[in-house]
Write a protein that holds these residues in place. Structure first.
Motif, PDB file in Angstrom:
ATOM      1  N   THR A 206       0.853  -1.192   0.000  1.00 40.28           N
ATOM      2  CA  THR A 206       0.000   0.000   0.000  1.00 40.28           C
ATOM      3  C   THR A 206       0.887   1.240   0.000  1.00 40.28           C
ATOM      4  OG1 THR A 206      -0.176  -0.054   2.422  1.00 40.28           O
ATOM      5  CG2 THR A 206      -1.904  -1.156   1.147  1.00 40.28           C
ATOM      6  N   SER A 207       0.321   2.354  -0.432  1.00 36.24           N
ATOM      7  CA  SER A 207       1.128   3.541  -0.673  1.00 36.24           C
ATOM      8  C   SER A 207       1.326   4.378   0.588  1.00 36.24           C
ATOM      9  CB  SER A 207       0.471   4.423  -1.739  1.00 36.24           C
ATOM     10  OG  SER A 207       1.190   5.641  -1.868  1.00 36.24           O
ATOM     11  N   PRO A 208       2.577   4.690   0.948  1.00 41.02           N
ATOM     12  CA  PRO A 208       2.815   5.633   2.043  1.00 41.02           C
ATOM     13  C   PRO A 208       2.569   7.074   1.624  1.00 41.02           C
ATOM     14  CG  PRO A 208       4.896   4.968   1.090  1.00 41.02           C
ATOM     15  CD  PRO A 208       3.830   4.166   0.382  1.00 41.02           C
ATOM     16  N   GLN A 209       2.287   7.278   0.348  1.00 41.93           N
ATOM     17  CA  GLN A 209       2.029   8.622  -0.168  1.00 41.93           C
ATOM     18  C   GLN A 209       0.549   8.989  -0.179  1.00 41.93           C
ATOM     19  OE1 GLN A 209       4.698  10.562  -0.716  1.00 41.93           O
ATOM     20  NE2 GLN A 209       5.801   8.741  -0.006  1.00 41.93           N
ATOM     21  N   ASP A 210      -0.294   8.084   0.274  1.00 41.51           N
ATOM     22  CA  ASP A 210      -1.741   8.350   0.226  1.00 41.51           C
ATOM     23  C   ASP A 210      -2.418   7.640   1.400  1.00 41.51           C
ATOM     24  OD1 ASP A 210      -4.091   9.414  -0.694  1.00 41.51           O
ATOM     25  OD2 ASP A 210      -4.409   7.914  -2.266  1.00 41.51           O
ATOM     26  N   LEU A 211      -2.204   8.187   2.600  1.00 38.80           N
ATOM     27  CA  LEU A 211      -2.763   7.612   3.817  1.00 38.80           C
ATOM     28  C   LEU A 211      -4.072   8.297   4.188  1.00 38.80           C
ATOM     29  CD1 LEU A 211       0.500   7.461   5.963  1.00 38.80           C
ATOM     30  CD2 LEU A 211      -0.500   5.636   4.563  1.00 38.80           C
ATOM     31  N   ARG A 212      -4.872   7.600   4.981  1.00 40.59           N
ATOM     32  CA  ARG A 212      -6.091   8.169   5.549  1.00 40.59           C
ATOM     33  C   ARG A 212      -5.894   8.299   7.053  1.00 40.59           C
ATOM     34  NH1 ARG A 212      -6.084   9.207   1.209  1.00 40.59           N
ATOM     35  NH2 ARG A 212      -7.452   8.622  -0.497  1.00 40.59           N
ATOM     36  N   VAL A 213      -6.264   9.457   7.567  1.00 43.21           N
ATOM     37  CA  VAL A 213      -6.019   9.748   8.981  1.00 43.21           C
ATOM     38  C   VAL A 213      -7.324  10.175   9.637  1.00 43.21           C
ATOM     39  CG1 VAL A 213      -4.706  11.138  10.618  1.00 43.21           C
ATOM     40  CG2 VAL A 213      -3.664  10.465   8.428  1.00 43.21           C
ATOM     41  N   MET A 214      -7.712   9.436  10.667  1.00 42.91           N
ATOM     42  CA  MET A 214      -8.926   9.745  11.418  1.00 42.91           C
ATOM     43  C   MET A 214      -8.559  10.519  12.680  1.00 42.91           C
ATOM     44  SD  MET A 214     -10.757   6.017  11.236  1.00 42.91           S
ATOM     45  CE  MET A 214     -10.041   4.890  10.013  1.00 42.91           C
ATOM     46  N   THR A 215      -9.220  11.642  12.874  1.00 44.94           N
ATOM     47  CA  THR A 215      -9.096  12.414  14.103  1.00 44.94           C
ATOM     48  C   THR A 215     -10.500  12.688  14.612  1.00 44.94           C
ATOM     49  OG1 THR A 215      -8.971  14.473  12.805  1.00 44.94           O
ATOM     50  CG2 THR A 215      -6.883  13.458  13.484  1.00 44.94           C
ATOM     51  N   SER A 216     -10.613  13.122  15.864  1.00 47.06           N
ATOM     52  CA  SER A 216     -11.941  13.197  16.479  1.00 47.06           C
ATOM     53  C   SER A 216     -12.147  14.445  17.315  1.00 47.06           C
ATOM     54  CB  SER A 216     -12.176  11.972  17.381  1.00 47.06           C
ATOM     55  OG  SER A 216     -12.256  10.784  16.632  1.00 47.06           O
ATOM     56  N   GLY A 217     -13.434  14.781  17.449  1.00 48.79           N
ATOM     57  CA  GLY A 217     -13.898  15.736  18.444  1.00 48.79           C
ATOM     58  C   GLY A 217     -14.969  15.037  19.265  1.00 48.79           C
ATOM     59  N   TRP A 218     -15.298  15.579  20.420  1.00 45.39           N
ATOM     60  CA  TRP A 218     -16.282  14.953  21.308  1.00 45.39           C
ATOM     61  C   TRP A 218     -17.281  15.993  21.799  1.00 45.39           C
ATOM     62  CZ3 TRP A 218     -11.240  13.627  20.958  1.00 45.39           C
ATOM     63  CH2 TRP A 218     -10.921  12.278  20.808  1.00 45.39           C
ATOM     64  N   SER A 219     -18.510  15.521  22.044  1.00 41.41           N
ATOM     65  CA  SER A 219     -19.520  16.417  22.591  1.00 41.41           C
ATOM     66  C   SER A 219     -20.642  15.584  23.213  1.00 41.41           C
ATOM     67  CB  SER A 219     -20.102  17.331  21.497  1.00 41.41           C
ATOM     68  OG  SER A 219     -20.990  16.605  20.659  1.00 41.41           O
ATOM     69  N   SER A 220     -21.577  16.265  23.858  1.00 43.78           N
ATOM     70  CA  SER A 220     -22.714  15.590  24.477  1.00 43.78           C
ATOM     71  C   SER A 220     -23.914  15.517  23.537  1.00 43.78           C
ATOM     72  CB  SER A 220     -23.114  16.316  25.761  1.00 43.78           C
ATOM     73  OG  SER A 220     -23.426  17.669  25.482  1.00 43.78           O
ATOM     74  N   SER A 221     -23.705  15.817  22.259  1.00 46.89           N
ATOM     75  CA  SER A 221     -24.782  15.820  21.275  1.00 46.89           C
ATOM     76  C   SER A 221     -24.382  14.992  20.061  1.00 46.89           C
ATOM     77  CB  SER A 221     -25.085  17.257  20.830  1.00 46.89           C
ATOM     78  OG  SER A 221     -25.885  17.269  19.660  1.00 46.89           O
ATOM     79  N   PRO A 222     -25.359  14.358  19.400  1.00 50.48           N
ATOM     80  CA  PRO A 222     -25.035  13.633  18.172  1.00 50.48           C
ATOM     81  C   PRO A 222     -24.725  14.540  16.994  1.00 50.48           C
ATOM     82  CG  PRO A 222     -27.395  13.547  18.581  1.00 50.48           C
ATOM     83  CD  PRO A 222     -26.761  14.162  19.810  1.00 50.48           C
ATOM     84  N   GLU A 223     -24.988  15.828  17.131  1.00 49.52           N
ATOM     85  CA  GLU A 223     -24.652  16.765  16.076  1.00 49.52           C
ATOM     86  C   GLU A 223     -23.137  16.899  15.970  1.00 49.52           C
ATOM     87  OE1 GLU A 223     -26.773  18.199  13.907  1.00 49.52           O
ATOM     88  OE2 GLU A 223     -28.212  16.864  14.873  1.00 49.52           O
ATOM     89  N   PRO A 224     -22.600  16.862  14.758  1.00 49.95           N
ATOM     90  CA  PRO A 224     -21.147  16.916  14.599  1.00 49.95           C
ATOM     91  C   PRO A 224     -20.530  18.119  15.299  1.00 49.95           C
ATOM     92  CG  PRO A 224     -22.192  16.387  12.516  1.00 49.95           C
ATOM     93  CD  PRO A 224     -23.297  16.746  13.470  1.00 49.95           C
TER      94      PRO A 224
END
Length: 202
Positions: free
Chosen positions: A77-95
């Motif tokens: 797999t390519s090290p030049q095209d990675l996917r990175v997941m980052t997060s935020g948190w809250s008390s609501s299902p709204e993003p």
């Protein structure tokens, strides 16, 4: 970025559902679902959690990079095209947005999905996951991994465009979810000096 980030997220959602099914992409929980494809590596000698100087920060990054590079190599797999997941948190299902420091370090990402991570009788807590792209050598990935090492960003997950493998860096190390047990074993053999000393692999 070369592609519209919204299109990247749509494509990745299809890939995730096809390859990972209903697996929730919550970094610190991945190992519980990985079975015999999980292995953990420590990023500092002696199982030290936090880097205290620039030399130790370089060690942390070099170990993360070495494991990620090997994952790309053994899975073609390519090290030049990675996917990175980052997060935020809250008390609501709204993003909810991510922290200012995380956005400043890693930059552009697009909202993917929200997961209920705590549902007691008095309080709900939601994790809002964003997808970004990066190369292995990107300064923004290095900046993100520094936040993780300093315990200022959590539940980061790095993967390939096809989600063949998953890598969850945390303050003190990184969890690998390999495609197969054989690949997991190969990583253990190659980076055996970085393995946790205890029988549980933690």
């Amino acid at each position: 970025m070369a592609r519209n980030i919204g299109g990247v997220v749509a494509d990745f959602d299809d890939v995730w559902r096809s390859r990972r099914g209903d697996l929730e992409p919550i970094g610190h929980l991945l190992r519980y679902r990985a079975g015999d494809t999980w292995v953990r590596f420590h990023t500092l000698p002696g199982a030290k959690r936090f880097p205290r100087n620039d030399a130790e920060r370089r060690t942390v990054f070099s170990r993360h990079r070495a494991v990620l590079s090997e994952l790309c190599s053994v899975t073609a797999t390519s090290p030049q095209d990675l996917r990175v997941m980052t997060s935020g948190w809250s008390s609501s299902p709204e993003p909810a947005g991510r922290s200012t420091r995380l956005v400043a370090a890693f930059g552009e990402s697009a909202y993917w999905r929200s997961l209920l991570v705590d549902d007691d009788t008095d309080h709900q807590w939601w994790q809002h996951i964003y997808i970004g792209t990066s190369t292995l050598g990107s300064p923004r990935l290095r900046a993100l991994l520094r936040l993780v090492a300093d315990d200022r960003a959590g539940d980061v997950v790095i993967t390939s465009t096809g989600a063949e493998w998953l890598y969850h860096p945390y303050d003190g190390g990184g969890d690998v979810i390999a495609p197969t047990q054989a690949i997991r074993d190969g990583l253990r053999d190659k980076f055996f000096r970085w393995l946790p000393p205890n029988a549980e692999g933690l």
